[in-house]
Design a protein around this motif. Structure first.
Motif, PDB file in Angstrom:
ATOM      1  N   PRO A  31      27.796 -55.794  18.768  1.00 24.48           N
ATOM      2  CA  PRO A  31      27.880 -56.713  19.929  1.00 24.48           C
ATOM      3  C   PRO A  31      28.759 -56.175  21.047  1.00 24.48           C
ATOM      4  CG  PRO A  31      29.383 -57.436  18.231  1.00 24.48           C
ATOM      5  CD  PRO A  31      28.712 -56.195  17.689  1.00 24.48           C
ATOM      6  N   TYR A  63      29.013 -59.385  24.296  1.00 30.22           N
ATOM      7  CA  TYR A  63      27.789 -59.600  23.521  1.00 30.22           C
ATOM      8  C   TYR A  63      26.957 -58.328  23.458  1.00 30.22           C
ATOM      9  CZ  TYR A  63      25.706 -60.241  28.205  1.00 30.22           C
ATOM     10  OH  TYR A  63      25.308 -60.086  29.504  1.00 30.22           O
ATOM     11  N   PHE A  66      22.042 -58.967  19.622  1.00 29.47           N
ATOM     12  CA  PHE A  66      21.791 -59.994  18.612  1.00 29.47           C
ATOM     13  C   PHE A  66      22.868 -61.072  18.565  1.00 29.47           C
ATOM     14  CE2 PHE A  66      19.581 -56.198  17.074  1.00 29.47           C
ATOM     15  CZ  PHE A  66      18.315 -56.718  16.845  1.00 29.47           C
ATOM     16  N   SER A  67      24.086 -60.739  18.903  1.00 26.34           N
ATOM     17  CA  SER A  67      25.165 -61.721  18.796  1.00 26.34           C
ATOM     18  C   SER A  67      26.266 -61.376  19.786  1.00 26.34           C
ATOM     19  CB  SER A  67      25.729 -61.759  17.368  1.00 26.34           C
ATOM     20  OG  SER A  67      26.286 -60.492  17.027  1.00 26.34           O
ATOM     21  N   GLU A  69      30.448 -63.007  21.417  1.00 26.21           N
ATOM     22  CA  GLU A  69      31.576 -63.938  21.350  1.00 26.21           C
ATOM     23  C   GLU A  69      31.990 -64.314  22.777  1.00 26.21           C
ATOM     24  OE1 GLU A  69      36.046 -64.295  19.357  1.00 26.21           O
ATOM     25  OE2 GLU A  69      34.964 -62.385  19.355  1.00 26.21           O
ATOM     26  N   ARG A  82      31.509 -67.995  18.536  1.00 20.84           N
ATOM     27  CA  ARG A  82      30.525 -66.935  18.351  1.00 20.84           C
ATOM     28  C   ARG A  82      29.123 -67.521  18.510  1.00 20.84           C
ATOM     29  NH1 ARG A  82      32.292 -62.216  16.807  1.00 20.84           N
ATOM     30  NH2 ARG A  82      30.181 -61.604  16.204  1.00 20.84           N
ATOM     31  N   PHE A  83      28.182 -66.676  18.895  1.00 22.95           N
ATOM     32  CA  PHE A  83      26.810 -67.121  19.091  1.00 22.95           C
ATOM     33  C   PHE A  83      25.857 -66.001  18.703  1.00 22.95           C
ATOM     34  CE2 PHE A  83      28.271 -65.154  23.001  1.00 22.95           C
ATOM     35  CZ  PHE A  83      27.233 -64.300  23.333  1.00 22.95           C
ATOM     36  N   SER A  84      24.619 -66.378  18.474  1.00 16.00           N
ATOM     37  CA  SER A  84      23.565 -65.408  18.181  1.00 16.00           C
ATOM     38  C   SER A  84      22.372 -65.715  19.092  1.00 16.00           C
ATOM     39  CB  SER A  84      23.150 -65.476  16.705  1.00 16.00           C
ATOM     40  OG  SER A  84      22.673 -66.770  16.377  1.00 16.00           O
ATOM     41  N   PHE A  85      21.655 -64.672  19.456  1.00 10.65           N
ATOM     42  CA  PHE A  85      20.516 -64.860  20.353  1.00 10.65           C
ATOM     43  C   PHE A  85      19.357 -65.562  19.660  1.00 10.65           C
ATOM     44  CE2 PHE A  85      22.812 -61.678  22.749  1.00 10.65           C
ATOM     45  CZ  PHE A  85      22.540 -62.013  24.059  1.00 10.65           C
ATOM     46  N   GLN A  88      19.758 -69.390  18.334  1.00 11.83           N
ATOM     47  CA  GLN A  88      20.572 -70.256  19.185  1.00 11.83           C
ATOM     48  C   GLN A  88      20.178 -70.185  20.663  1.00 11.83           C
ATOM     49  OE1 GLN A  88      24.599 -69.045  17.573  1.00 11.83           O
ATOM     50  NE2 GLN A  88      25.040 -71.172  18.051  1.00 11.83           N
ATOM     51  N   GLN A  90      17.583 -68.757  22.032  1.00 17.37           N
ATOM     52  CA  GLN A  90      16.171 -68.414  22.215  1.00 17.37           C
ATOM     53  C   GLN A  90      15.554 -69.126  23.428  1.00 17.37           C
ATOM     54  OE1 GLN A  90      14.004 -68.617  18.584  1.00 17.37           O
ATOM     55  NE2 GLN A  90      12.027 -68.219  19.526  1.00 17.37           N
TER      56      GLN A  90
END
Length: 231
Positions: A31, A63, A66-67, A69, A82-85, A88, A90
């Motif tokens: 990331p 970022y 894929f993910s 912060e 934290r997040f993911s593509f 979350q 999309q």
């Protein structure tokens, strides 16, 4: 060129392509493609902050593909999350463009690995005809070079044209509005630029080994006997 020198050049290219494949695989999953700061515009406007006061409303953002912060800061301390593509973000990001970027990252890994294998095969084995011949090395290397270039172009357009950092900062945020204050491409993005130059260097070394470029027009052949008889 003597065979020992060809072996040395092809081995160098094979090792370089192998490093490119490993670097592309690692960079794709990390990331660290973009890093920057995010301004809590709502909080800053409420207190009319300026100058050094803006530091209380500046959070962080980092970022990859894929993910990532983000740290939201609106005057009362940072709120890291934290997040993911997928899945979350999309619905918030240009999915087609993002998936295409990931696809070309995969192509880079595959074709860099293929070019590495065939460089070593041409250095120490007897190459087959067609795509396995020394001239076929141009194909694998050119595709790898083009894939790394497309990754940078596509990701840059996603970040700049589609304002990806703003989309991420304001994801699931109803009260505050965030704005990108500064952003920079991080180490993983620049790794693909390094891969591009290494693959271009492999093309040059292949040419130095005496392998003609496959699309170069050959010298016209002298007239055949049948044509000569006509004159």
């Amino acid at each position: 060129m003597p065979s020992r020198q060809k072996q040395l050049l092809f081995s160098t290219c094979g090792l370089s392509s192998l490093c490119c494949a490993l670097a592309a695989a690692v960079a794709t999953g990390l990331p660290f493609w973009v890093s920057g700061t995010v301004l809590c515009r709502t909080g800053a406007e409420l207190v009319n902050a300026s100058g050094a006061e803006l530091d209380k409303f500046l959070g962080g953002l980092s970022y990859g593909l894929f993910s990532g912060e983000r740290v939201k800061q609106c005057g009362l301390g940072g709120r890291p999350s934290r997040f993911s593509f997928f899945p979350q973000l999309q619905a918030s990001v240009p999915v087609a463009l993002h998936v295409t970027t990931v696809f070309f990252c995969g192509l880079e890994v595959i074709f860099s690995s293929l070019s590495s294998v065939f460089f070593f095969f041409n250095a120490f084995g007897r190459p087959y005809e067609a795509l396995h011949s020394p001239r076929g090395l141009y194909l694998w290397t050119l595709v790898s070079c083009a894939a790394s270039c497309l990754v940078m172009v596509l990701f840059s357009s996603e970040v700049k044209l589609h304002r990806l950092s703003d989309r991420i900062s304001n994801f699931n945020e109803d009260v505050f509005t965030f704005q990108t204050y500064s952003e920079n491409y991080d180490r993983c993005f620049w790794l693909f630029l390094l891969i591009f130059f290494l693959q271009a260097l492999n093309i040059l070394l292949t040419r130095l080994a005496g392998i003609q470029f496959p699309f170069r027009k050959g010298k016209p052949t002298e007239g055949s006997g049948a044509i000569d008889l006509m004159y």
